[in-house]
Design an enzyme around this catalytic site. Sequence first.
Site, PDB file in Angstrom:
ATOM      1  N   HIS A  37     -30.632  81.166 -21.994  1.00  0.00           N
ATOM      2  CA  HIS A  37     -30.515  82.512 -22.128  1.00  0.00           C
ATOM      3  C   HIS A  37     -28.920  82.803 -21.904  1.00  0.00           C
ATOM      4  CE1 HIS A  37     -31.105  86.629 -22.319  1.00  0.00           C
ATOM      5  NE2 HIS A  37     -31.924  86.743 -21.157  1.00  0.00           N
ATOM      6  N   HIS A  77     -31.745  81.092 -32.071  1.00  0.00           N
ATOM      7  CA  HIS A  77     -32.071  82.489 -31.511  1.00  0.00           C
ATOM      8  C   HIS A  77     -33.402  82.553 -31.859  1.00  0.00           C
ATOM      9  CE1 HIS A  77     -32.134  86.517 -30.111  1.00  0.00           C
ATOM     10  NE2 HIS A  77     -31.221  86.289 -29.580  1.00  0.00           N
ATOM     11  N   ASP A  85     -23.296  83.857 -27.593  1.00  0.00           N
ATOM     12  CA  ASP A  85     -22.636  83.070 -26.613  1.00  0.00           C
ATOM     13  C   ASP A  85     -21.806  81.995 -27.260  1.00  0.00           C
ATOM     14  OD1 ASP A  85     -24.070  84.251 -24.381  1.00  0.00           O
ATOM     15  OD2 ASP A  85     -25.839  83.246 -24.786  1.00  0.00           O
TER      16      ASP A  85
HETATM   17  N1  CMC Z   1     -29.727  73.072 -31.153  1.00  0.00           N
HETATM   18  C1  CMC Z   1     -30.437  72.017 -31.883  1.00  0.00           C
HETATM   19  N2  CMC Z   1     -31.556  72.425 -32.023  1.00  0.00           N
HETATM   20  C2  CMC Z   1     -31.973  73.448 -31.989  1.00  0.00           C
HETATM   21  C3  CMC Z   1     -31.177  74.506 -31.335  1.00  0.00           C
HETATM   22  C4  CMC Z   1     -30.124  74.154 -30.852  1.00  0.00           C
HETATM   23  N3  CMC Z   1     -29.190  74.931 -30.036  1.00  0.00           N
HETATM   24  N4  CMC Z   1     -32.003  75.701 -31.130  1.00  0.00           N
HETATM   25  C5  CMC Z   1     -33.213  75.581 -31.507  1.00  0.00           C
HETATM   26  N5  CMC Z   1     -33.229  74.160 -32.185  1.00  0.00           N
HETATM   27  C6  CMC Z   1     -34.365  73.449 -32.797  1.00  0.00           C
HETATM   28  C7  CMC Z   1     -35.464  73.210 -32.167  1.00  0.00           C
HETATM   29  O1  CMC Z   1     -35.481  71.834 -31.625  1.00  0.00           O
HETATM   30  C8  CMC Z   1     -36.799  73.356 -33.190  1.00  0.00           C
HETATM   31  O2  CMC Z   1     -36.647  72.113 -33.853  1.00  0.00           O
HETATM   32  P1  CMC Z   1     -38.041  71.428 -34.341  1.00  0.00           P
HETATM   33  O3  CMC Z   1     -38.636  72.449 -35.096  1.00  0.00           O
HETATM   34  O4  CMC Z   1     -37.944  70.284 -34.900  1.00  0.00           O
HETATM   35  O5  CMC Z   1     -38.735  71.155 -32.880  1.00  0.00           O
HETATM   36  C9  CMC Z   1     -36.545  74.293 -34.007  1.00  0.00           C
HETATM   37  O6  CMC Z   1     -34.897  74.554 -33.812  1.00  0.00           O
HETATM   38  C10 CMC Z   1     -36.911  75.873 -33.496  1.00  0.00           C
HETATM   39  O7  CMC Z   1     -36.249  76.059 -32.055  1.00  0.00           O
HETATM   40  P2  CMC Z   1     -37.106  76.632 -30.952  1.00  0.00           P
HETATM   41  O8  CMC Z   1     -36.805  75.741 -29.714  1.00  0.00           O
HETATM   42  O9  CMC Z   1     -38.571  76.255 -31.037  1.00  0.00           O
HETATM   43  O10 CMC Z   1     -36.572  78.118 -30.783  1.00  0.00           O
HETATM   44  P3  CMC Z   1     -36.953  79.100 -29.633  1.00  0.00           P
HETATM   45  O11 CMC Z   1     -36.909  80.528 -30.294  1.00  0.00           O
HETATM   46  O12 CMC Z   1     -37.886  78.854 -28.857  1.00  0.00           O
HETATM   47  O13 CMC Z   1     -35.206  79.007 -28.866  1.00  0.00           O
HETATM   48  C11 CMC Z   1     -33.287  79.309 -28.216  1.00  0.00           C
HETATM   49  C12 CMC Z   1     -34.509  79.950 -29.056  1.00  0.00           C
HETATM   50  C13 CMC Z   1     -32.125  80.401 -28.104  1.00  0.00           C
HETATM   51  C14 CMC Z   1     -33.892  79.039 -26.899  1.00  0.00           C
HETATM   52  C15 CMC Z   1     -32.647  77.864 -28.655  1.00  0.00           C
HETATM   53  O14 CMC Z   1     -32.487  78.123 -29.948  1.00  0.00           O
HETATM   54  C16 CMC Z   1     -31.843  77.202 -27.961  1.00  0.00           C
HETATM   55  O15 CMC Z   1     -32.025  76.649 -26.935  1.00  0.00           O
HETATM   56  N6  CMC Z   1     -30.424  77.402 -28.324  1.00  0.00           N
HETATM   57  C17 CMC Z   1     -29.415  76.909 -27.345  1.00  0.00           C
HETATM   58  C18 CMC Z   1     -29.193  77.762 -26.142  1.00  0.00           C
HETATM   59  C19 CMC Z   1     -28.415  79.187 -26.571  1.00  0.00           C
HETATM   60  O16 CMC Z   1     -27.407  79.150 -27.331  1.00  0.00           O
HETATM   61  N7  CMC Z   1     -29.143  80.159 -26.096  1.00  0.00           N
HETATM   62  C20 CMC Z   1     -28.414  81.593 -26.103  1.00  0.00           C
HETATM   63  C21 CMC Z   1     -29.395  82.521 -26.814  1.00  0.00           C
HETATM   64  S1  CMC Z   1     -28.840  83.786 -27.603  1.00  0.00           S
HETATM   65  C22 CMC Z   1     -28.154  84.715 -26.248  1.00  0.00           C
HETATM   66  C23 CMC Z   1     -28.928  85.050 -24.990  1.00  0.00           C
HETATM   67  O17 CMC Z   1     -30.240  84.906 -24.967  1.00  0.00           O
HETATM   68  O18 CMC Z   1     -28.438  85.119 -23.959  1.00  0.00           O
END
Ligand code: CMC
Length: 437
Positions: A268, A307, A363
């Site tokens: 987050h 996201h 971010d």
């Molecule tokens: N790098 C690499 N792969 C990713 C990333 C990433 N940053 N984000 C998602 N994926 C992949 C994930 O591995 C999955 O792949 P697969 O379908 O092969 O398993 C697919 O994309 C879908 O991701 P998810 O984890 O199911 O998506 P989610 O909605 O549960 O997670 C998230 C959203 C923001 C937690 C995630 O994208 C993430 O961890 N990003 C990096 C951390 C980040 O930048 N967070 C800030 C978010 S925005 C501002 C805020 O909320 O504060």
Amino acid sequence: MGKDVLTLIDQRTEISYEVPIQNGTIRAMDLRKIKTGPEDFGLMTYDPAFMNTASCRSAITFIDGDKGILRYRGYPIEQLAEQCSFLEVAYLVLNGELPTAAQLHDFVNHVTHHTMLHETTKKFLEGFRYNAHPMGMFISTVAALSTVYPEARHVHDPEVRKLEIYRLIGKVPTIAAYTYRHSLGYPYVYPDNDLSYTENFMNMLWKMVEPKYQANKVLARALDILFILHADHEQNCSANAMRAVGSSLADPFVATAAAAAALSGPLHGGANEEVLKMLEVIGTKENIPAYIQRVKAGEVKLMGFGHRIYKNYDPRARIIKWAADRVFEVTGRNKKLDMALELERIALEDEYFIKRKLYPNVDFYSGIIYQAMGFNPEIFTVLFAIPRTAGWLAQWQEMLEDPEQKIARPRQVYIGSGVRDVVAIDKRNGKNSTASG
Ligand code: CMC
């Protein structure tokens, strides 16, 4: 166009049910009547991580994740960032309408007169270790305000709520600045009521021996824009924490501390600090392709990408890139920006990211501006928490005023043991609780 009704047939009983559809949703409680017999509890939905569950009806923030649209109370984020101040936007988020000049004057006046911390709170902060993480200090100190303002527990009194909202919005920059000065061993600087919200924050961070702190106007405005972009983001992890804790009628200080705790995680708000660490690890542009390979192999995440809601470019990231250019005219270009741009270019052309619709989020670029302005990465998430406090409070207030809301208490699907008897300690075999031998 047919009726706004979903017809379900339970194949177990061959009974058909009609469930009303409203705003593109069905009520989970309407499924409870779907039973196999009188002893059956009724059907529930199972939705770990709330992937497809609306927990509330809200009029605060609108996001269209596919189109990359963000609006507060109907106003596009781009217009708010260009034409308003952060406190104007905070008023909007909290009250539903942009303030008139007189309303804004009154709001700013109230917030400004609640920026001081009680001296005992200052002493409380002094108790942290010299290398304590600013976010840990921030969370704890916000929670500690609950002990200073015990009347805050009267959450159903609108006048009390208003006062605590002024206090929280007024005091979070002071707490944030004190955590920074604490880590450097510098004396705390008291708020200066002549200055704007962001100028005063800069004053409390960076004033040394000069009699009056003069904030750079371009940097103060850039910080104000960053605050506007971070003010609210509908039902994210921290807003959900604020609502969940607030739903037990806990006071707004501890609820805000809980929300800030949720924000601190690297998935987050903690991501902004992680992006800078990641850029440090990558080191040079030449190392980017190898790092992307590691991301695709699932060894690391590309921090600042992806996201839950946006499946398009995060509109906030676009505005931050624009603000970065203004900041760099004052501070000189942060070399990390070139690396981030190259990382973005490579990622956005790569099948892995295209297929998953992974774009830079808020971010990805914010830390690069913050660093150019003189902030350490450790304080980046605190810089997110300051403006988000307005959003958390708006979400909290909306929750309390919503007659449909009650204490937040999800159901579970129990998958543990069936009933079993306790075995005396000398007869347990360590693997499970059945008697050995
Ligand atoms: N790098 C690499 N792969 C990713 C990333 C990433 N940053 N984000 C998602 N994926 C992949 C994930 O591995 C999955 O792949 P697969 O379908 O092969 O398993 C697919 O994309 C879908 O991701 P998810 O984890 O199911 O998506 P989610 O909605 O549960 O997670 C998230 C959203 C923001 C937690 C995630 O994208 C993430 O961890 N990003 C990096 C951390 C980040 O930048 N967070 C800030 C978010 S925005 C501002 C805020 O909320 O504060």
